[in-house]
Design a protein around this motif. Structure first.
Motif, PDB file in Angstrom:
ATOM      1  N   ILE A 190      30.280 -12.345 -40.756  1.00 44.52           N
ATOM      2  CA  ILE A 190      28.942 -11.857 -40.406  1.00 44.52           C
ATOM      3  C   ILE A 190      29.037 -11.143 -39.062  1.00 44.52           C
ATOM      4  N   VAL A 191      28.554  -9.911 -39.021  1.00 38.37           N
ATOM      5  CA  VAL A 191      28.648  -9.099 -37.804  1.00 38.37           C
ATOM      6  C   VAL A 191      27.263  -8.546 -37.471  1.00 38.37           C
ATOM      7  N   GLU A 192      26.853  -8.718 -36.241  1.00 37.73           N
ATOM      8  CA  GLU A 192      25.588  -8.139 -35.784  1.00 37.73           C
ATOM      9  C   GLU A 192      25.767  -6.650 -35.504  1.00 37.73           C
ATOM     10  N   LEU A 193      24.742  -5.894 -35.808  1.00 37.79           N
ATOM     11  CA  LEU A 193      24.753  -4.442 -35.601  1.00 37.79           C
ATOM     12  C   LEU A 193      23.638  -4.037 -34.641  1.00 37.79           C
ATOM     13  N   PRO A 194      23.846  -2.928 -33.901  1.00 39.47           N
ATOM     14  CA  PRO A 194      25.034  -2.064 -33.883  1.00 39.47           C
ATOM     15  C   PRO A 194      26.207  -2.734 -33.180  1.00 39.47           C
ATOM     16  N   ASN A 195      27.402  -2.280 -33.516  1.00 37.67           N
ATOM     17  CA  ASN A 195      28.633  -2.793 -32.928  1.00 37.67           C
ATOM     18  C   ASN A 195      29.610  -1.626 -32.832  1.00 37.67           C
ATOM     19  N   PRO A 196      30.233  -1.425 -31.647  1.00 34.57           N
ATOM     20  CA  PRO A 196      31.140  -0.270 -31.506  1.00 34.57           C
ATOM     21  C   PRO A 196      32.328  -0.295 -32.465  1.00 34.57           C
ATOM     22  N   GLY A 197      32.678  -1.465 -32.982  1.00 39.90           N
ATOM     23  CA  GLY A 197      33.787  -1.553 -33.928  1.00 39.90           C
ATOM     24  C   GLY A 197      33.398  -1.235 -35.344  1.00 39.90           C
ATOM     25  N   TYR A 198      32.083  -1.103 -35.595  1.00 38.14           N
ATOM     26  CA  TYR A 198      31.575  -0.784 -36.939  1.00 38.14           C
ATOM     27  C   TYR A 198      30.866   0.554 -36.839  1.00 38.14           C
ATOM     28  N   ASN A 199      31.609   1.606 -37.120  1.00 41.16           N
ATOM     29  CA  ASN A 199      31.119   2.966 -36.912  1.00 41.16           C
ATOM     30  C   ASN A 199      30.655   3.580 -38.231  1.00 41.16           C
ATOM     31  N   ILE A 200      29.344   3.779 -38.360  1.00 38.20           N
ATOM     32  CA  ILE A 200      28.808   4.449 -39.546  1.00 38.20           C
ATOM     33  C   ILE A 200      29.029   5.948 -39.382  1.00 38.20           C
ATOM     34  N   LYS A 201      29.995   6.472 -40.137  1.00 42.72           N
ATOM     35  CA  LYS A 201      30.354   7.884 -40.012  1.00 42.72           C
ATOM     36  C   LYS A 201      29.281   8.799 -40.597  1.00 42.72           C
ATOM     37  N   ARG A 202      28.664   8.358 -41.698  1.00 42.98           N
ATOM     38  CA  ARG A 202      27.631   9.185 -42.331  1.00 42.98           C
ATOM     39  C   ARG A 202      26.995   8.396 -43.466  1.00 42.98           C
ATOM     40  N   ASP A 203      25.813   8.809 -43.852  1.00 43.56           N
ATOM     41  CA  ASP A 203      25.237   8.400 -45.124  1.00 43.56           C
ATOM     42  C   ASP A 203      25.696   9.434 -46.144  1.00 43.56           C
ATOM     43  N   ILE A 204      26.352   8.955 -47.183  1.00 38.66           N
ATOM     44  CA  ILE A 204      26.996   9.832 -48.153  1.00 38.66           C
ATOM     45  C   ILE A 204      25.943  10.554 -48.992  1.00 38.66           C
ATOM     46  N   PRO A 205      25.965  11.875 -49.028  1.00 35.63           N
ATOM     47  CA  PRO A 205      25.024  12.603 -49.897  1.00 35.63           C
ATOM     48  C   PRO A 205      25.301  12.264 -51.364  1.00 35.63           C
ATOM     49  N   THR A 206      24.249  12.067 -52.125  1.00 36.52           N
ATOM     50  CA  THR A 206      24.400  11.766 -53.546  1.00 36.52           C
ATOM     51  C   THR A 206      23.512  12.702 -54.371  1.00 36.52           C
ATOM     52  N   MET A 207      23.582  12.562 -55.672  1.00 31.21           N
ATOM     53  CA  MET A 207      22.760  13.391 -56.554  1.00 31.21           C
ATOM     54  C   MET A 207      21.304  12.952 -56.562  1.00 31.21           C
ATOM     55  N   ALA A 208      21.010  11.789 -56.002  1.00 25.25           N
ATOM     56  CA  ALA A 208      19.631  11.292 -56.010  1.00 25.25           C
ATOM     57  C   ALA A 208      18.725  12.218 -55.210  1.00 25.25           C
ATOM     58  N   ALA A 209      17.562  12.517 -55.780  1.00 25.36           N
ATOM     59  CA  ALA A 209      16.586  13.342 -55.066  1.00 25.36           C
ATOM     60  C   ALA A 209      16.100  12.563 -53.852  1.00 25.36           C
ATOM     61  N   GLU A 210      16.282  13.150 -52.678  1.00 26.47           N
ATOM     62  CA  GLU A 210      15.954  12.442 -51.447  1.00 26.47           C
ATOM     63  C   GLU A 210      14.732  13.051 -50.784  1.00 26.47           C
ATOM     64  N   GLY A 211      13.912  12.183 -50.230  1.00 29.00           N
ATOM     65  CA  GLY A 211      12.768  12.607 -49.437  1.00 29.00           C
ATOM     66  C   GLY A 211      12.942  12.105 -48.018  1.00 29.00           C
ATOM     67  N   PRO A 212      11.962  12.338 -47.161  1.00 31.04           N
ATOM     68  CA  PRO A 212      12.071  11.916 -45.765  1.00 31.04           C
ATOM     69  C   PRO A 212      12.159  10.401 -45.591  1.00 31.04           C
ATOM     70  N   LEU A 213      11.763   9.631 -46.618  1.00 34.39           N
ATOM     71  CA  LEU A 213      11.766   8.173 -46.492  1.00 34.39           C
ATOM     72  C   LEU A 213      12.986   7.515 -47.139  1.00 34.39           C
ATOM     73  N   SER A 214      13.803   8.286 -47.832  1.00 33.08           N
ATOM     74  CA  SER A 214      14.894   7.699 -48.613  1.00 33.08           C
ATOM     75  C   SER A 214      15.769   6.773 -47.795  1.00 33.08           C
ATOM     76  N   HIS A 215      16.225   7.236 -46.652  1.00 34.01           N
ATOM     77  CA  HIS A 215      17.157   6.444 -45.849  1.00 34.01           C
ATOM     78  C   HIS A 215      16.429   5.439 -44.973  1.00 34.01           C
ATOM     79  N   ILE A 216      15.209   5.777 -44.554  1.00 31.74           N
ATOM     80  CA  ILE A 216      14.421   4.848 -43.748  1.00 31.74           C
ATOM     81  C   ILE A 216      14.138   3.581 -44.547  1.00 31.74           C
ATOM     82  N   MET A 217      13.950   3.732 -45.849  1.00 34.09           N
ATOM     83  CA  MET A 217      13.666   2.589 -46.715  1.00 34.09           C
ATOM     84  C   MET A 217      14.929   1.825 -47.106  1.00 34.09           C
ATOM     85  N   GLY A 218      16.071   2.304 -46.692  1.00 35.14           N
ATOM     86  CA  GLY A 218      17.312   1.613 -47.006  1.00 35.14           C
ATOM     87  C   GLY A 218      18.019   2.151 -48.221  1.00 35.14           C
TER      88      GLY A 218
END
Length: 411
Positions: free
Chosen positions: A193-221
């Motif tokens: 179990i690791v608390e975030l943010p953590n400098p050792g856990y670097n989120i490089k990007r959210d991977i683009p997918t074929m799913a139709a995305e709106g402004p809330l897609s990533h905010i909602m998880g």
């Protein structure tokens, strides 16, 4: 003597309450978001109201603040919540948090439950699960992320993770890493179990997918992250479930996730079919309602048949779970069927809407691009079908019939 399909009154009552909640609160809240209202404000209002009504963490025991529902009642609830993207979120039963909460609840120390589980159950924090890697894919025993003990106090993790769902909104993460490369294959991995943010856990990007995305897609998880893990120091007290137990805990966790996806798929398919029925009973072409055309009725009949089979599958699996029976074969079969079922029903609903269904004026097109992932996440169809087929052969060799591997032990 007849087989009793009667749902217990208390389960019926909670299903009705949740159905009403989704239709009276969550679906109208979707419209507020589309009109520009702040997501966090809307969700917080929903959650406060839901919790005040006792609609919170359905599957979590009452002593931990949940509703304490068993497998059957929870299945009925989840088959309602999936009608709205805000349904599960409003009651703090969204993935990937839900299965991860269960993992900590079942395997965590008292310290871990107090520090990490409690804020998750209260809805104060979110959690993600980092298991999948590019090099391993569906083979979880192929993971290469390593955890090396540094004395007695810490582990140091290095590696990469792929498609860590909801990582970009998470406040903590469960990471599976190899602790003993020489151990038997399924005992090489441990979970931290690791608390975030953590400098050792670097989120490089959210991977683009074929799913139709709106402004809330990533905010909602809804995002899926590519993660680099470099010299990530984890206190030994954050090891979950002991060394070598990561794989088994992960499989148990995924088993619930597969069912939850399937339950939500039933709800989404039902809403799609309702939208289609509403459209064809109003839409007129060449002087005749679409609903009066035999071809349209055949399409609706196919959807109804698939939904019926889907519900029976889930109810049977819930029954086996209530009785503590082995449900792995049924779970694998249902995972594949339900993923394909929702795809077919939503596709049919789009077809019946014509160009309107292809547009973004209804939710159908967005759902269509999103649900393609159901045949991949928590194990692709082919892996589950492979396992199911092997079990058919094993059953025949053991008993001279395949019945036990395809529902023949139902009675």
């Amino acid at each position: 003597m007849s087989i009793d399909f009667e749902i217990p009154p208390d389960a019926k009552a909670i299903r009705l309450r949740v159905r009403q909640w989704v239709h009276d609160e969550c679906i109208p809240a979707e419209k507020r978001l589309l009109e520009g209202d702040d997501y966090k404000t809307v969700l917080n209002e929903l959650r406060v109201k839901a919790r005040s009504q006792g609609l919170w963490c359905p599957f979590i025991p009452k002593e931990y603040g949940g509703m304490g529902l068993g497998p059957l009642a929870n299945a009925l609830v989840q088959m309602e919540l999936g009608e709205s993207p805000l349904g599960a979120l409003s009651m703090n039963t969204q993935g990937p948090d839900d299965a991860t909460m269960l993992t900590i609840l079942q395997n965590g120390t008292e310290y871990q439950k107090e520090k990490f589980l409690k804020p998750l159950l209260n809805g104060e924090k979110r959690v993600c699960y980092s298991m999948t890697e590019k090099a391993a894919g569906a083979d979880a025993t192929g993971m290469q992320t390593r955890a090396v003990k540094d004395g007695n106090e810490n582990y140091v993790l290095n590696g990469e993770k792929w498609f860590s769902s909801a990582a970009s909104v998470a406040d903590m993460v469960l990471i599976m890493a190899m602790t003993d490369p020489d151990a038997p294959r399924h005992q090489r991995y441990s979970t931290f179990i690791v608390e975030l943010p953590n400098p050792g856990y670097n989120i490089k990007r959210d991977i683009p997918t074929m799913a139709a995305e709106g402004p809330l897609s990533h905010i909602m998880g809804g995002g899926h992250s590519e993660v680099e893990i470099r010299d990530l120091v984890v206190p030994a007290e954050n090891l979950l479930g002991g060394e070598g137990n990561g794989f088994n805990m992960g499989q148990h966790r995924l088993a619930y996730g597969r069912l939850r996806h399937g339950m939500h798929n039933v709800a989404m398919a039902q809403r799609a079919l309702d939208l289609a029925a509403a459209h064809v009973t109003k839409r007129e072409t060449f002087g005749k309602l679409l609903s009066e055309r035999q071809g349209v009725q055949f399409m609706l009949a196919d959807c109804a048949s698939q939904l019926y089979i889907a519900r029976l599958m889930l109810l049977h699996i819930a029954y086996k779970a209530e009785k503590g029976m082995d449900l792995r074969q049924e779970n694998g079969i249902a995972k594949v069927y339900l993923a394909n079922m929702v795809h077919q029903v939503v596709d049919t609903a789009i077809q019946l809407h014509g160009a309107l269904g292809y547009s973004l004026d209804t939710p159908l097109a967005r759902w269509y691009t999103h649900i393609r992932s159901q045949r991949l996440v928590d194990g692709p169809d082919e892996v589950h079908r492979w396992t199911t087929g092997r079990n058919v052969i094993k059953e025949f060799l053991a008993n001279g019939t395949t019945a036990g591997a395809c529902g023949g032990d139902l009675l």
